[in-house]
Structure formats: structure tokens, C-alpha cells
Design a protein around this motif. Structure first.
Motif, short mmCIF file in Angstrom:
data_model
loop_
_atom_site.label_atom_id
_atom_site.label_comp_id
_atom_site.label_asym_id
_atom_site.label_seq_id
_atom_site.Cartn_x
_atom_site.Cartn_y
_atom_site.Cartn_z
N LYS A 384 -2.15 -14.57 31.47
CA LYS A 384 -1.63 -15.94 31.58
C LYS A 384 -1.61 -16.62 30.21
CE LYS A 384 -0.77 -19.95 33.78
NZ LYS A 384 0.45 -20.21 34.59
N ASP A 385 -2.60 -16.30 29.35
CA ASP A 385 -2.61 -16.86 28.00
C ASP A 385 -1.29 -16.58 27.28
OD1 ASP A 385 -5.17 -17.94 28.07
OD2 ASP A 385 -6.12 -16.18 27.19
N SER A 386 -0.78 -15.35 27.42
CA SER A 386 0.49 -15.00 26.77
C SER A 386 1.65 -15.75 27.41
CB SER A 386 0.73 -13.49 26.86
OG SER A 386 -0.18 -12.80 26.03
N GLN A 387 1.65 -15.84 28.74
CA GLN A 387 2.71 -16.56 29.43
C GLN A 387 2.77 -18.02 28.98
OE1 GLN A 387 1.97 -17.37 33.55
NE2 GLN A 387 4.09 -17.91 34.01
N VAL A 388 1.62 -18.68 28.95
CA VAL A 388 1.57 -20.10 28.57
C VAL A 388 2.06 -20.29 27.14
CG1 VAL A 388 -0.01 -22.02 28.09
CG2 VAL A 388 -0.23 -20.71 30.21
N LEU A 389 1.58 -19.43 26.23
CA LEU A 389 1.97 -19.56 24.83
C LEU A 389 3.46 -19.31 24.65
CD1 LEU A 389 0.90 -20.08 21.99
CD2 LEU A 389 0.42 -17.63 21.78
N MET A 390 3.98 -18.30 25.32
CA MET A 390 5.40 -17.97 25.23
C MET A 390 6.26 -19.12 25.75
SD MET A 390 6.63 -14.15 26.30
CE MET A 390 5.51 -13.09 25.41
N GLU A 391 5.88 -19.64 26.91
CA GLU A 391 6.67 -20.70 27.52
C GLU A 391 6.59 -21.99 26.70
OE1 GLU A 391 6.80 -19.57 32.27
OE2 GLU A 391 5.18 -20.89 31.58
N SER A 392 5.43 -22.29 26.13
CA SER A 392 5.29 -23.53 25.37
C SER A 392 6.02 -23.47 24.04
CB SER A 392 3.81 -23.86 25.15
OG SER A 392 3.18 -22.86 24.38
N LEU A 393 5.93 -22.32 23.35
CA LEU A 393 6.60 -22.21 22.05
C LEU A 393 8.11 -22.19 22.18
CD1 LEU A 393 4.31 -19.58 20.26
CD2 LEU A 393 4.47 -22.02 19.77
N ARG A 394 8.60 -21.63 23.27
CA ARG A 394 10.05 -21.49 23.44
C ARG A 394 10.64 -22.50 24.41
NH1 ARG A 394 13.16 -20.60 21.03
NH2 ARG A 394 14.60 -19.29 22.20
N GLU A 395 9.79 -23.35 25.00
CA GLU A 395 10.25 -24.33 26.00
C GLU A 395 11.08 -23.64 27.07
OE1 GLU A 395 12.20 -27.52 24.01
OE2 GLU A 395 10.37 -28.23 23.03
N LYS A 396 10.52 -22.55 27.59
CA LYS A 396 11.19 -21.78 28.61
C LYS A 396 10.27 -21.65 29.82
CE LYS A 396 11.55 -17.26 27.77
NZ LYS A 396 11.80 -16.02 27.01
N GLU A 397 10.83 -21.24 30.96
CA GLU A 397 10.05 -21.04 32.17
C GLU A 397 10.48 -19.75 32.83
OE1 GLU A 397 9.18 -23.13 36.52
OE2 GLU A 397 10.24 -24.25 34.96
N PHE A 398 9.52 -18.87 33.06
CA PHE A 398 9.84 -17.62 33.74
C PHE A 398 9.97 -17.86 35.24
CE2 PHE A 398 7.53 -16.12 29.91
CZ PHE A 398 8.57 -15.38 29.35
N ARG A 399 11.00 -17.26 35.82
CA ARG A 399 11.26 -17.42 37.25
C ARG A 399 10.88 -16.18 38.05
NH1 ARG A 399 13.65 -22.16 37.71
NH2 ARG A 399 14.86 -22.99 35.96
N ARG A 400 10.60 -15.09 37.34
CA ARG A 400 10.21 -13.87 38.01
C ARG A 400 9.40 -13.02 37.05
NH1 ARG A 400 14.38 -9.14 39.88
NH2 ARG A 400 14.78 -9.25 37.63
N ILE A 401 8.37 -12.34 37.57
CA ILE A 401 7.56 -11.44 36.76
C ILE A 401 7.50 -10.09 37.47
CG2 ILE A 401 5.23 -10.95 35.93
CD1 ILE A 401 4.90 -13.96 35.45
#
Length: 502
Positions: A384-401
Motif C-alpha cells: 500500500k505504501d507504493s500505491q499511495v506514493l504512486m497515486e499521490s505523485l502522479r495524481e492518479k487513481e487505480f481502478r483495478r489491481i
């Protein structure tokens, strides 16, 4: 019975060479593997004999021939996936001069420190990655410094799959996705960096021609073709680095989907459409096997390793299914218990080799099942640490994993992932990974499919679509906020504990 042509994906891993045979319909018709020896001459040293990979390939051809009666008459294409970073140095004729130094070899700490101190900012600008022991450049410097007599004889530098492909075709190439993991390539320009090569006295003539993963790079050598009775002129395609090709083998081809992989280590991987300077070394950022695409990757060093460590302490002979069978009986948050999976240090987001694992909140009411669930939750929080950092830096939201590895094989853990990620989680009907991805590259190369989307539709099926449960998401959000506080509060303590005693 309708006769079909085949393509073969070869995945050159750390312990074995695996083959995935695909037919024209996109169906995997045969999977086989052959193992080879891992050499550990000293603590922290991990090596292999490159010729063992070639012999493993020949054995794999024989296995496929025994299993599939028309294998030799109907094979028309081959492509590759391979372990990243591992260094092979060879003479002009491609003969290996010493054992390959593998990606998980950690002898190069001195070289990494020297590069970082003297050239680290420039390396990061060019390669978009921090200098770590796994990469190829520090291994080259180690040979220059410790085996100068070997370095004087070097005329070719390979990565593993490219060494194998050289012996199958006689041609000297490397694809962009693997070259991106060497710390020698300008990943934006897709060229060997003259600046880095000049700095470290590496002649560009020693390095392969750079190509795309889907490029045709030659036919199977005629002598090999005759030896194994192949009837067709078998086309060879470049292939790519294992993580890039594995992501293709999961069907990852859009920017709103990520992969959460729980092998020995854990990986959170996302496709990128361009180079994002805001990552600035916080993630690995490499060229993808897909043309003109990139991928970012966060790493949890001890994902499945944390679980296997704990299981071996408690019930070494027990199956994983049985060991984890009661975690569904434990409430979210493991009855007030947190685990940080830092048993071997941590990569993303801390890049800290000295941090160590913790159980936080342990009391005399906790059961063994509480601890098991805490370990699973802790591994997922780390991803989750990677998900949060990725989404915050890129202002993106993953819809499926897409969940793969051990975490995809336990239903309760899948729900935990969906709830902690707050994202739909899916799994694969059949998880073949990099071998399938390599076969897909060959299938595209021989013209079976016009687009990657069409290839994915014919080869990959998703199952177990698990949606997050809103009340669970709310509970996990509070617990995750506590989890993120453990690292800063335990960092100094664990660093002091890991120091050599006076």
C-alpha cells in the motif's frame, strides 16, 4: 484435429529456465522447465555458469519434443524473458570469461557508494534510478577493480537472456527494457549513455545493439535447427526484462491498473506513458517491453519471505493453505496488532537496508492466528505504501489491481488486499507470468495478433473479481495511518541493534 503452429516463450530465471508453448488460438499447450545450479562462492556472492543456461535450453527443447509430438515440426517463433541486471562478460566470440554475477549478489556495496558519492545525481538524471547493488554497472566496476586480468579480455557484455539468444542466433542485441536496468542507458533517449560509459571507461563496442522487445533479431541457428529436427525457419524476437514481460503476461496494458505481486519479495507495478521526473528515484522506472512505454515499480523486500519465515518458525512442515486457514476468524487489525515486514530491510518507500521488522501492540491475549493475520496485513500495508506514493505523485487513481503470487492464492488475503488498497482486485485463471509474456511477444512477432489488446483477449482470463467492502476500507484506513508511524519510531532503534557489536 486441426494442426496449429506454436511459439515458445523462454523465461530465464534465477533457478530454472521455463518454457511456455502457445498455439495460434492463444492457448498454452505445454509448460516445462529445467533447473541449473546457483553458485555461492562467498557470503553475499551469487553466480551462475552462463553455459548452464544454454544447456538448459537444449534440455527444454528435448522435453517439449517428448511432450508435444509436433513441437519440432510446428514451432515457428521464440522470444524471451530474463532475470534483470545480472552481468555476463565474454570475449570476442561470446565465450564467458567468468561466472555471471547475478542480480541478487551484494558484493558491490563499495562500488555503489563510490558511484553515488561521485556521480549519483548525474546517474539519476540519465537512468532515472538510484544506484543499488542489484544493477549491472556496479558489477562491471567490481570486475575492473578486483579482476583486472578478466576485464582486459572483455569484448562483449551481456545480460542473461541476451547471452542465451546470442547462442541461438549468433546476433548481439539487448532490448530497451533490460538495458534500462543496467545503469548504462539513457532511458529517455533510448541510447547507451556516452557520459556514463566515458566516466567508467566502458567502450561502447562492448555493448549490444539496442532494439525493441518485439523486434525480429534473427533465425534459429541452422546447426541447432538440424540437431533438434526443427522443420521451419524459426524466427527469434528480442524479448524483455522479467518484470516488464511478466506484466504483459498478466494482461497489464492500461494506466488505471496495477499489479500487486507477492513472491519472496513484493512488487507494486504500474504502466507509465512517459518519464515522470517527480518520481526522482522514489521508484524504479524502466522502459517497458511495450514500445515507447515505461513502468514504475515499488518493492517490498520481504513479502512472501515474511510469511515463510513465520511459518517455518511455527509449523515448518505445514502447507501454506493450512497455516493460513484460520485468519478469516480474526477481525480486521488482528485484535490490535501490527507487523512491519522489514525482516531484510525495506526498499519502497524508505530504501533502508538496516530497518528491521516489528510486532507492535503484542499482549498476552493474542493468539497465533492473530500474529498470522498481522503478518499478512503488514505485507499488504507495505505494498500500500507504493500505491499511495504512486497515486499521490502522479495524481492518479487505480481502478483495478491484478494480484499474482502467493497473495492471489488465499481468498481471505485477496479480500484483505481489496480492502487495504480500496480497489477491485482480480486474479488470473492461469498464472504463467513471464513465460507467457515472452510467448505473447513471439505470437505478436509472427503476426498472429494485430494488437496487444487482441493478444491479451485470446491468452488471458481474469477470475475472482473482489471488490472492497466499505466498512472494512474505513477500518483499514485508520490502521494504515498507525502502520506508517512505525518506521520513523523504530528506525533509530533497529539501526542501533543491527550495528556490529563493539
Amino acid at each position: 484435429m486441426i494442426e496449429m503452429d506454436y511459439v515458445l516463450g523462454l523465461d530465464l530465471g534465477t533457478s530454472s529456465l521455463k518454457g511456455d508453448l502457445l498455439d495460434e488460438s492463444g492457448k498454452t499447450v505445454c509448460v516445462a522447465s529445467t533447473e541449473y545450479e546457483l553458485l555461492t562462492p562467498k557470503s553475499g556472492y551469487n553466480e551462475q555458469n552462463p553455459n548452464d543456461w544454454v544447456q538448459a535450453c537444449y534440455r527444454l527443447f528435448e522435453k517439449m519434443s517428448q511432450k508435444i509430438s509436433d513441437f519440432t515440426s510446428n514451432l515457428i517463433g521464440i522470444s524471451f524473458s530474463g532475470q534483470m541486471h545480472s552481468l555476463v562478460v565474454a570475449d570476442e566470440d561470446g565465450n564467458a570469461l567468468r561466472p555471471a554475477i547475478l542480480w541478487n549478489d551484494v558484493r558491490t556495496t563499495k562500488q555503489c557508494n563510490d558511484i553515488t558519492e561521485n556521480f549519483g545525481e548525474e546517474i539519476l538524471k540519465i537512468t532515472k534510478n538510484l544506484v543499488l547493488e542489484g544493477f549491472t554497472l556496479p558489477k562491471i566496476l567490481w570486475i575492473q577493480e578486483n579482476e583486472p586480468e578478466i576485464w582486459k579480455k572483455v569484448r562483449k557484455i551481456f545480460l542473461p537472456k541476451d547471452y542465451l539468444r546470442y547462442f541461438l542466433t549468433g546476433n548481439f542485441q539487448m532490448d530497451y527494457s533490460d538495458a534500462a536496468g543496467t545503469l548504462l542507458m539513457d532511458i529517455k533517449e533510448k541510447k547507451w549513455s556516452q557520459v556514463i560509459l566515458k566516466k567508467y571507461n566502458i567502450p561502447i563496442e562492448y555493448l549490444p545493439e539496442l532494439v525493441n522487445s518485439f523486434d525480429f533479431v534473427g533465425n534459429l541457428d541452422e546447426n541447432i535447427k538440424k540437431s533438434y529436427g526443427f522443420k521451419n525457419n524459426i524466427k527469434i524476437f528480442a524479448g524483455g526484462a522479467d518484470n516488464a514481460v511478466s506484466s504483459l503476461g498478466t494482461g497489464l496494458n492500461d494506466y488505471e491498473t496495477a499489479i500487486a505481486s507477492t513472491g519472496t519479495s513484493g512488487v507494486f507495478l504500474s504502466l507509465e506513458d512517459s518519464i515522470h521526473n517527480e518520481y526522482n528515484g522514489k521508484f524504479h522506472l524502466f522502459n517497458h517491453a511495450l514500445p515507447d512505454k515505461y513502468y514504475s515499480m515499488g518493492v517490498t523486500l520481504s513479502a512472501g519471505q515474511s510469511i515463510s519465515w513465520f511459518k517455518d518458525l511455527i509449523a515448518k512442515s505445514e502447507s501454506y493453505d493450512k497455516f493460513l486457514s484460520n485468519v478469516s476468524d480474526v477481525p480486521i487489525g488482528s485484535n490490535g496488532l501490527l507487523f512491519t515486514p522489514y525482516i531484510s530491510g525495506e526498499r519502497t518507500p524508505y530504501f533502508d537496508s538496516q530497518i528491521r521488522a516489528s510486532f507492535i501492540g503484542l499482549n498476552d491475549t493474542h493468539s497465533l492466528d492473530d500474529l498470522k493475520r498481522a503478518v499478512i496485513e503488514g505485507v499488504t500495508f507495505s505494498l500500500k505504501d507504493s500505491q499511495v506514493l504512486m497515486e499521490s505523485l502522479r495524481e492518479k487513481e487505480f481502478r483495478r489491481i491484478i494480484s499474482i503470487g502467493g497473495g492471489a492464492k488465499n481468498k481471505e488475503w485477496l479480500q484483505i488486499q481489496a480492502d487495504i488498497f480500496n480497489t477491485q482486485v482480480v486474479t488470473l485463471d492461469t498464472e504463467e507470468g513471464p513465460g507467457l509474456g515472452a510467448a505473447m511477444i513471439a505470437a505478436m512477432g509472427v503476426g498472429w495478433f494485430e494488437t496487444v489488446e487482441e493478444c491479451v483477449a485470446h491468452t488471458i482470463t481474469y477470475i475472482n473479481k473482489i471488490d472492497p467492502i466499505s466498512e472494512n476500507v474505513a477500518e483499514y484506513k485508520k490502521i494504515y495511518e498507525l502502520y506508517t508511524q512505525v518506521y520513523p519510531y523504530t528506525k533509530d532503534i533497529t539501526h542501533a541493534l543491527s550495528e556490529d557489536p563493539v
